[in-house]
Design an enzyme around this catalytic site. Structure first.
Site, PDB file in Angstrom:
ATOM      1  N   LYS A  47     -16.404  15.947  11.876  1.00  0.00           N
ATOM      2  CA  LYS A  47     -16.143  15.055  13.015  1.00  0.00           C
ATOM      3  C   LYS A  47     -15.112  14.010  12.627  1.00  0.00           C
ATOM      4  CE  LYS A  47     -20.716  15.966  14.840  1.00  0.00           C
ATOM      5  NZ  LYS A  47     -22.126  15.653  14.865  1.00  0.00           N
ATOM      6  N   GLN A  91     -26.984  11.475  14.827  1.00  0.00           N
ATOM      7  CA  GLN A  91     -26.986  12.803  14.210  1.00  0.00           C
ATOM      8  C   GLN A  91     -28.408  13.348  14.134  1.00  0.00           C
ATOM      9  OE1 GLN A  91     -23.963  14.323  13.219  1.00  0.00           O
ATOM     10  NE2 GLN A  91     -25.213  16.152  12.963  1.00  0.00           N
ATOM     11  N   ASP A 114     -22.444  13.367  23.173  1.00  0.00           N
ATOM     12  CA  ASP A 114     -23.142  14.639  22.945  1.00  0.00           C
ATOM     13  C   ASP A 114     -23.672  15.211  24.266  1.00  0.00           C
ATOM     14  OD1 ASP A 114     -23.053  15.638  20.375  1.00  0.00           O
ATOM     15  OD2 ASP A 114     -24.752  14.462  19.636  1.00  0.00           O
TER      16      ASP A 114
END
Ligand code: NAD
Length: 279
Positions: A47, A91, A114
């Site tokens: 990322k 995460q 997300d």
């Protein structure tokens, strides 16, 4: 024919870089990680690398594995209120003492790059979502960029998880596809796959789709990702299917390429922030 995800992702990232240059501010993505899980750290590195390529600032907030849920929520709220951060990811997976659902719901939906909050999933259901979760969004993009029509086609999705199969099926329906969803309790999957124009595999079962289960000319998108003896496998019998289908390799089709959608979502979240300034 092989559908090259890397090529499509690189094209998307270079177009995105140009769009980001036109913005009046530099987008910023923040990732919260609890602990030091090496797999999570390697995803986060990907990322960070992609963010650098397209001109997005990146910040990792790494917390102790023992951080309480209350403290984690407090941090999320402070990032929600930080106008210099436009996209936020927690995460996953989180340690067992943390309620993952409560954590996701604490994220401001306008920063939820997300696409996991119930607000953004609800909008996906209605076909009005701006921030769509990265793997399903990537599959649609990969089909579009590879000039594989969805409208009017019969698509079989194998797997019905909340993060891949279900949102993907909704997106495909929104694009005018006729969608059949198969899962581990489906009897005779080949009854459906034999009539499919497109098969999307998201089961995590290597060699699930075999040559005798599809018709020639079918398009196969393989989201599956299983490591056996250090080697990565998708859900398709790639060697047998490749000669008479259009198929994504594993790795090189879906996998890490979904990070391109995360960058696009961070760009979108930044434009949402900028338009809120003029309201
Ligand atoms: P999951 O375990 O949550 O769901 C798997 C789904 O597949 C379930 O709906 C189950 O019913 C179905 N299934 C399992 N065995 C089956 C079988 N034999 N026949 C038919 N259906 C079967 O998994 P997930 O999180 O949705 O991930 C699915 C796969 O995609 C995994 O291999 C995962 O590693 C991969 N994945 C890749 C990415 C990415 O590339 N970025 C992202 C998420 C998941």
């Amino acid at each position: 024919m092989i559908i090259d995800g890397k090529y499509v992702a690189n094209n998307i990232l270079s177009k995105l870089q140009k769009e980001i240059e036109k913005l009046s501010i530099k987008p910023k993505l923040c990732v919260i990680l609890m602990g030091e899980n090496p797999t999570s750290l390697s995803y986060i590195k990907q990322k960070e690398r992609s963010a650098k390529v397209v001109g997005i600032d990146f910040e990792l907030r790494q917390l102790s594995i023992n951080t309480t849920e209350k403290d984690l929520i407090h941090l999320i709220h402070s990032i929600n209120n930080d106008s210099t951060i436009h996209g936020l990811i927690v995460q996953l997976p989180l340690p067992a003492h943390i309620n993952t659902h409560a954590i996701i719901e604490a994220i401001n939906p306008k920063k939820d790059v997300d696409g996991f909050t119930s607000e953004n999933i609800g909008k996906l259901f209605l076909g009005t979502a701006n921030l769509i979760s990265c793997t399903p969004k990537w599959v649609i993009k990969l089909l579009q960029e590879s000039h594989v029509p969805i409208y009017g086609k019969h698509i079989v999705v194998i797997g019905k998880s909340n993060i891949v199969g279900k949102p993907l099926s909704l997106l495909l329906m929104n694009e005018g596809g006729t969608v059949t969803v198969c899962h581990k309790d489906t009897q005779d999957i080949e009854v459906f796959t034999k009539h499919a124009d497109i098969v999307i595999l998201a089961a995590g079962c290597p060699w699930l789709l075999k040559k005798n289960m599809v018709r020639p000319g079918v398009t196969i998108i393989d989201v599956g990702f299983t490591v056996i003896d250090g080697k990565i496998h998708g859900d398709a019998d790639f060697e047998a299917l490749e000669p008479f289908s259009s198929i994504t390799p594993v790795p090189g089709g879906v996998g890490p390429m979904t990070v391109a959608m995360l960058m696009e979502n961070t760009y979108i979240a930044t434009t949402i922030y900028l338009s809120s300034l003029s309201e």
